[in-house]
Design a protein around this motif. Structure first.
Motif, PDB file in Angstrom:
ATOM      1  N   GLY A 228      54.562  47.066  37.245  1.00 10.38           N
ATOM      2  CA  GLY A 228      55.244  46.318  36.203  1.00 10.38           C
ATOM      3  C   GLY A 228      54.665  44.956  35.890  1.00 10.38           C
ATOM      4  N   LEU A 229      53.664  44.512  36.664  1.00 11.14           N
ATOM      5  CA  LEU A 229      53.014  43.239  36.347  1.00 11.14           C
ATOM      6  C   LEU A 229      51.695  43.503  35.628  1.00 11.14           C
ATOM      7  CD1 LEU A 229      53.616  41.097  39.577  1.00 11.14           C
ATOM      8  CD2 LEU A 229      55.005  41.250  37.498  1.00 11.14           C
ATOM      9  N   GLU A 230      51.370  42.639  34.683  1.00  6.62           N
ATOM     10  CA  GLU A 230      50.198  42.843  33.828  1.00  6.62           C
ATOM     11  C   GLU A 230      48.949  42.217  34.437  1.00  6.62           C
ATOM     12  OE1 GLU A 230      50.930  41.589  29.809  1.00  6.62           O
ATOM     13  OE2 GLU A 230      53.044  42.170  29.932  1.00  6.62           O
ATOM     14  N   THR A 231      47.938  43.030  34.659  1.00  5.07           N
ATOM     15  CA  THR A 231      46.650  42.535  35.133  1.00  5.07           C
ATOM     16  C   THR A 231      45.599  42.692  34.044  1.00  5.07           C
ATOM     17  OG1 THR A 231      46.131  44.674  36.125  1.00  5.07           O
ATOM     18  CG2 THR A 231      47.201  43.046  37.548  1.00  5.07           C
ATOM     19  N   VAL A 232      44.496  41.990  34.211  1.00  2.00           N
ATOM     20  CA  VAL A 232      43.440  41.989  33.203  1.00  2.00           C
ATOM     21  C   VAL A 232      42.207  42.734  33.688  1.00  2.00           C
ATOM     22  CG1 VAL A 232      41.865  40.511  31.889  1.00  2.00           C
ATOM     23  CG2 VAL A 232      44.256  39.824  32.201  1.00  2.00           C
ATOM     24  N   SER A 233      41.789  42.449  34.906  1.00  2.73           N
ATOM     25  CA  SER A 233      40.555  43.018  35.437  1.00  2.73           C
ATOM     26  C   SER A 233      40.798  44.368  36.090  1.00  2.73           C
ATOM     27  CB  SER A 233      39.934  42.070  36.461  1.00  2.73           C
ATOM     28  OG  SER A 233      38.786  42.639  37.054  1.00  2.73           O
ATOM     29  N   ARG A 234      39.814  45.253  35.996  1.00  3.68           N
ATOM     30  CA  ARG A 234      39.899  46.549  36.671  1.00  3.68           C
ATOM     31  C   ARG A 234      39.347  46.481  38.086  1.00  3.68           C
ATOM     32  NH1 ARG A 234      38.133  51.032  32.053  1.00  3.68           N
ATOM     33  NH2 ARG A 234      39.820  50.568  30.573  1.00  3.68           N
ATOM     34  N   LYS A 235      38.730  45.351  38.414  1.00  2.00           N
ATOM     35  CA  LYS A 235      38.198  45.196  39.763  1.00  2.00           C
ATOM     36  C   LYS A 235      39.343  44.962  40.741  1.00  2.00           C
ATOM     37  CE  LYS A 235      33.922  43.049  38.078  1.00  2.00           C
ATOM     38  NZ  LYS A 235      33.084  41.805  38.115  1.00  2.00           N
ATOM     39  N   PRO A 236      39.228  45.484  41.951  1.00  2.00           N
ATOM     40  CA  PRO A 236      40.290  45.275  42.933  1.00  2.00           C
ATOM     41  C   PRO A 236      40.413  43.810  43.327  1.00  2.00           C
ATOM     42  CG  PRO A 236      38.357  46.232  43.982  1.00  2.00           C
ATOM     43  CD  PRO A 236      38.095  46.263  42.503  1.00  2.00           C
TER      44      PRO A 236
END
Length: 269
Positions: A228-236
């Protein structure tokens, strides 16, 4: 208060001087000079907002240290004179003045520093990296933890995430409000500011929302990304556990301490 077997989650509000809290959060008749003493025994952290607007004296930091429990932690807002600039590389004198103003008088109670930027500040990689280079790892032998609060959509780019990770700086997650949300983990700790308390809700948030935020804090403390939280990067992001600082800010401010206390109760079950 947080149990010793769950030391990584700190929850609180912004500041402790707010007239409508008198008689609601603070008992009737409590002397104003004892408000921090009271607040620090109901919450596990407070974000100091006054440092954003002007310098504080070393004696003030020392006094705050003495008035609060041993395991209490303060977050500090960095000064606006450092962040509200067209050219961030020119902020060095303001950054240094703040870091040498006596903040280490908080000793082990010195938590992360929130460098907050205005909503008009756009992401410029060169400009922003110049600012991050000004943030030292320590001052007077005390390790520092830095976080940046950005409020323009241009920061929602993997380049910004990579830059924050390179300098070990946390990106503050804004939630339940009007600001862009960037929840990527970029440092050994997480810093959240939730802004959705509502009038008419005794605890600021519905119980379901409080349960959700408590769960999210617990997941973040494990070094994992909650749903439910928005992230930007696909990197771990980082791996492994880390501290979580969560502040109930803005919204229906009268109810913010009640929401924070309800969250503390939930994470400690």
């Amino acid at each position: 208060m947080p149990r010793k077997d769950n030391p990584h989650i700190r929850i609180g509000v912004g500041g402790w001087t707010f007239e409508p809290w008198r008689g609601t959060f603070y008992p009737d008749g409590l002397a104003q000079k004892r408000e921090l003493e009271h607040a620090s025994r109901q919450l596990s952290s407070i974000e100091i907002n006054g440092t954003y607007y002007g310098s504080q004296k070393p004696e003030s930091f020392a006094k705050w240290h003495e008035e609060t429990p041993e395991d209490f932690v303060f977050a500090l807002k960095g000064p606006r004179f450092a962040t509200n600039r067209r050219v961030l590389a020119e902020a060095a004198p303001s950054v240094e003045k703040f870091l040498t103003s006596g903040i280490t008088e908080l000793k082990q109670k010195l938590g992360p520093i929130n460098w907050q930027f205005m909503g008009t500040k756009k992401f410029d990689p060169v400009d922003f990296e110049a600012f991050l280079k000004l943030l030292p790892d320590s001052v007077d032998g005390r390790k520092l933890r830095h976080a940046v609060e950005v409020r323009h959509d241009s920061f929602k780019t993997p380049d910004f995430i990579d830059l924050a990770r390179a300098y070990n700086v946390a990106i503050i997650t804004a939630a339940d409000g009007e600001y862009p949300q960037i929840a990527d983990l970029t440092a050994p700790f997480a810093y959240l500011r939730i802004m959705g308390t509502e009038e008419g809700e005794k605890l600021g948030y519905p119980k379901k929302s409080l349960d959700l935020w408590a769960k999210r804090a617990q997941v973040l403390a494990k070094g994992e990304m909650p749903e439910g939280l928005e992230t930007v990067s696909r990197k771990p992001g980082r791996k492994g556990p880390g501290d979580v600082f969560l502040y109930v800010i803005s919204g229906h401010k009268v109810a913010n301490p009640a929401a924070a206390m309800a969250l503390i109760e939930r994470v400690n079950i």
